[in-house]
Motif scaffolding. Structure first.
Motif, short mmCIF file in Angstrom:
data_model
loop_
_atom_site.label_atom_id
_atom_site.label_comp_id
_atom_site.label_asym_id
_atom_site.label_seq_id
_atom_site.Cartn_x
_atom_site.Cartn_y
_atom_site.Cartn_z
N GLY A 1 9.79 -2.36 10.62
CA GLY A 1 8.55 -2.69 10.69
C GLY A 1 7.97 -1.65 9.60
N LYS B 1 -4.98 -6.34 3.96
CA LYS B 1 -4.45 -7.45 4.92
C LYS B 1 -5.50 -8.29 5.13
N GLU C 1 -0.31 -5.37 11.71
CA GLU C 1 -0.52 -6.61 11.36
C GLU C 1 -0.49 -7.81 12.48
N VAL D 1 0.86 -1.10 0.01
CA VAL D 1 0.17 0.16 0.01
C VAL D 1 0.84 1.15 -0.17
N GLY E 1 8.33 -1.66 5.97
CA GLY E 1 8.30 -2.05 4.75
C GLY E 1 9.46 -2.35 4.14
N LYS E 2 10.46 -2.08 4.46
CA LYS E 2 11.80 -2.21 3.67
C LYS E 2 11.93 -3.50 2.98
N THR E 3 11.96 -4.50 4.02
CA THR E 3 11.92 -5.92 3.31
C THR E 3 10.90 -6.20 2.37
N HIS E 4 9.78 -5.75 2.58
CA HIS E 4 8.60 -5.98 1.73
C HIS E 4 9.10 -5.19 0.25
N ARG F 1 4.26 -3.57 11.17
CA ARG F 1 4.36 -5.00 11.52
C ARG F 1 3.35 -5.11 12.71
P1 ADP Z 1 10.98 -3.66 7.58
O1 ADP Z 1 11.80 -4.69 6.82
O2 ADP Z 1 11.00 -2.34 7.52
O3 ADP Z 1 11.40 -3.97 9.17
P2 ADP Z 1 8.85 -5.18 6.71
O4 ADP Z 1 9.03 -4.85 5.13
O5 ADP Z 1 9.60 -6.46 7.22
O6 ADP Z 1 9.61 -4.00 7.55
O7 ADP Z 1 7.28 -5.05 6.95
C1 ADP Z 1 6.61 -5.26 7.96
C2 ADP Z 1 5.14 -5.96 7.76
O8 ADP Z 1 4.49 -5.09 7.41
C3 ADP Z 1 5.24 -6.91 6.52
O9 ADP Z 1 4.34 -7.92 6.86
C4 ADP Z 1 4.79 -6.19 5.68
O10 ADP Z 1 4.27 -7.01 4.41
C5 ADP Z 1 3.87 -5.07 5.93
N1 ADP Z 1 4.13 -3.94 5.23
C6 ADP Z 1 4.95 -3.05 5.32
N2 ADP Z 1 4.72 -1.75 4.61
C7 ADP Z 1 3.60 -2.14 4.00
C8 ADP Z 1 2.83 -1.62 3.20
N3 ADP Z 1 3.00 -0.43 2.37
N4 ADP Z 1 1.72 -2.22 2.68
C9 ADP Z 1 1.31 -3.30 3.21
N5 ADP Z 1 1.98 -4.22 3.77
C10 ADP Z 1 3.04 -3.52 4.26
#
Ligand code: ADP
Ligand code: MG
Length: 451
Positions: free
Chosen positions: A159, A293, A321, A126, A161-164, A318
Motif C-alpha cells: 500500500g 485525493k 485512502e 505525491v 505506491g509501487k503499483t501506482h 491504501r
Molecule cells: P502497492 O502497490 O505498493 O501495494 P499501490 O500503488 O496500490 O501500493 O498504492 C495504494 C494506494 O495508495 C493507491 O490508491 C495509490 O494511488 C495510492 N498512493 C500510493 N502512493 C501514493 C502517492 N505517493 N501519492 C498519491 N497516492 C498514492
C-alpha cells in the motif's frame, strides 16, 4: 417471505450487532435487489458502501439471512439506482462541501492492450522523502526508456505506491509513444498465462507476444519465487528484451536478495539495474496525499479534519485512502461537512481496535511461507542454514508478539531446550540491530502476520 420483509429482519439484527454510527453509515439506503437460485443480491447506494459491505459485513449478513432462510447460498452486491442523497439546497454552506451530490467515482476502464489503469499518473503521485528516489528513477525511465536503468526494480511494503508508480511509467510511455507495445501484468498473471500456453501448446504465441513488447512491467515479482518453469521462461524473456534495449520494470515487496528461491541468475539480472525503495510516508506527506485525493474526488474537507485523519491512520497509503473514502461516504449519507468528532466515530473501529491477535500457528505459517520452506522444517532438527534462521525468527516472534516463555517456545518448536530458544531470541535481536535488511524482513513478516 417477501424480500422486503427479509431485509427488515436482517437490518433489525444487524442494528443490534454493530454500533449505531456504523449501522447508519453502511446500512442506510440498502435493500435486497433480488433473490434467485439461492443467490441474494443486495443493492448499496454507492461504490464505497458496496465495497465496505462486501468486505466487512458479508459474513454477518449471510449468517443472519441463512438463519431466516436456509436455502441461501451466496451474496452479491450491486450499486443500486441512487437517488440524490444530498440535497444541496438544504446545506448551510453548500460550496464548502461536496461539489456534486454524487460521489465522483473514477471508474476507469483498463486499457485492453496494455492492461494499464489510466487513473495512475505522475500528476497524482505525491512525492516525499520516502519515495523520491523511486519517483526520480521512474521519471528517468520515462525519459530514457531502455537505456538508463534497466531493469528498474522498485520495492516497498504494501500500500505504499509501487503499483501506482509502475503504472504511471506505463501510462506516460503509452502517451509518449502510442505505437510502442507496452505490457503491464502481475507476476501471478504472467504465471497463469504461461501455464495456459503450456497446456494449450501455445508456447510460440506466448513467446512472440512477450518478445515483441517494448516495455514490460511486472508487478509483485516475489510471487514468482519457487516456480521454476516460470522463472526459466521469465529469464528467457528478460534476456531477449534486455538485449534489444527494451525497458523492463519490476516491483516487489522486498529487495532481490531477500526473495527466497529466486534463481541466482535472475537475482543478479535484477541487481544489475537500478534498485529503488519506497519507505513509510511522514505525517506531512500523508496529509498532502489526503488533500490531493479529496481534490481529485471533488470533495471539500476541512484541513484540520484531514490532518486528524493522517495523524490517526499511519499504516500505509491504501488504508489512508480507505479511511478518507469512509469519511466521504459518511458525510454524503448524513448530509454534513465532516468534523473531527465524526471522524473519531467513523474510525473508532480502526483506531480503537485492540491490536489484532496472532498465534503460534499463524507465526509458523507466515514465517514458512515468507521463506518458502515447509512448515514442518521449523520443528525439525536439520541444521541447514536456510532452515535455522526461519526457525530462530519464529522463536523470536513468539517471544516478542505473544510474550511466550522460553520453555513454552521450546515446546512449540518440536521440544527444544529453553536455552536454545533464549540463544535464538538474543541472536535475532542483536542481528536486527546490526542488520537493516533483517529488520526489514521481520517487519514484512509482522505486516503479513496481522493482515
Ligand atoms: P502497492 O502497490 O505498493 O501495494 P499501490 O500503488 O496500490 O501500493 O498504492 C495504494 C494506494 O495508495 C493507491 O490508491 C495509490 O494511488 C495510492 N498512493 C500510493 N502512493 C501514493 C502517492 N505517493 N501519492 C498519491 N497516492 C498514492
Ligand atoms: Mg501493488
Amino acid at each position: 417471505m417477501d424480500i422486503k420483509d427479509l431485509w427488515q429482519i436482517v437490518l433489525g439484527e444487524v442494528e443490534l450487532t454493530i454500533s449505531k454510527a456504523n449501522f447508519i453509515t453502511w446500512f442506510k439506503s440498502t435493500r435486497i435487489h433480488s433473490k434467485k437460485d439461492g443467490v441474494i443480491t443486495i443493492s448499496a447506494p454507492n461504490g464505497f458502501t458496496k465495497e465496505w459491505l462486501e468486505n466487512k459485513y458479508n459474513k454477518l449478513i449471510l449468517k443472519i439471512l441463512r438463519n431466516n432462510s436456509p436455502d441461501i447460498k451466496e451474496l452479491q452486491f450491486v450499486i443500486g439506482e441512487s437517488k440524490p442523497i444530498i440535497n444541496i439546497k438544504n446545506l448551510k454552506n453548500p460550496s464548502a462541501t461536496l461539489a456534486n451530490n454524487q460521489l465522483n467515482f473514477q471508474e476507469f476502464n483498463l486499457n485492453k492492450e496494455t492492461n494499464l489503469n489510466p487513473k495512475y499518473t505522475f500528476n497524482n503521485f505525491v512525492i516525499g522523502s520516502f519515495n523520491e528516489l523511486a519517483q526520480a528513477a521512474s521519471m528517468g525511465v520515462v525519459k530514457h526508456s531502455g537505456t538508463l536503468y534497466n531493469p528498474l526494480f522498485i520495492y516497498g511494503g504494501v500500500g505504499l505506491g509501487k503499483t501506482h508508480l509502475l503504472q504511471a511509467i506505463g501510462n506516460k510511455l503509452y502517451k509518449k509513444y502510442p505505437n510502442r507495445k507496452i505490457k503491464y501484468l502481475s507476476s501471478e498473471k504472467y504465471t497463469r498465462e504461461l501455464v495456459d500456453a503450456i497446456s494449450k501448446k501455445g508456447m510460440d504465441t506466448f513467446k512472440k507476444n512477450f518478445y515483441k513488447t517494448d516495455v514490460l512491467i511486472i508487478d509483485d515479482i516475489q510471487f514468482i519465487a519457487g516456480k521454476e518453469k516460470t522463472q526459466e521462461e521469465f529469464f528467457n524473456t528478460f534476456n531477449a528484451l534486455y538485449q534489444k534495449n527494451k525497458q523492463i520494470i519490476i516491483s516487489s515487496d522486498r529487495p532481490p536478495k531477500a526473495i527466497p528461491t529466486l534463481e541466482d541468475r535472475l537475482r543478479s539480472r535484477f541487481e544489475g539495474g537500478m534498485i529503488a525503495d519506497i519507505g513509510q510516508p511522514d505525517l506531512e506527506t500523508r496529509t498532502a496525499i489526503l488533500k490531493n485525493k479529496a481534490e481529485e474526488k471533488k470533495v471539500k474537507i476541512p484541513d484540520d479534519v484531514l490532518n486528524h485523519l493522517s495523524v490517526n491512520v499511519q499504516s500505509n497509503i491504501r488504508e489512508l485512502e480507505g479511511a478518507l473514502n469512509r469519511v466521504i461516504a459518511f458525510s454524503q449519507i448524513n448530509n454534513t461537512i465532516p468534523t473531527i468528532k465524526n471522524i473519531d466515530e467513523i474510525l473508532s473501529q480502526i483506531i480503537n481496535t485492540p491490536k489484532k491477535m496472532t498465534n503460534c500457528k499463524k507465526i509458523f505459517q507466515t514465517v514458512s511461507e515468507f521463506y518458502d520452506i515447509n512448515i514442518n522444517d521449523l520443528f525439525d532438527r536439520s541444521r541447514k542454514k536456510q532452515l535455522v534462521q526461519p526457525r530462530q525468527i519464529s522463536m523470536y516472534l513468539i517471544r516478542k508478539e505473544l510474550n511466550g516463555s522460553y520453555p513454552y517456545i521450546g515446546e512449540k518448536l518440536g521440544g527444544r531446550d529453553h536455552t536454545t530458544v533464549m540463544y535464538a531470541y538474543k541472536k535475532i535481536k542483536r542481528e536486527i540491530e546490526e542488520n537493516n535488511s533483517l529488520q526489514y524482513e521481520i517487519n514484512l513478516i509482522k505486516e503479513k502476520l496481522y493482515n
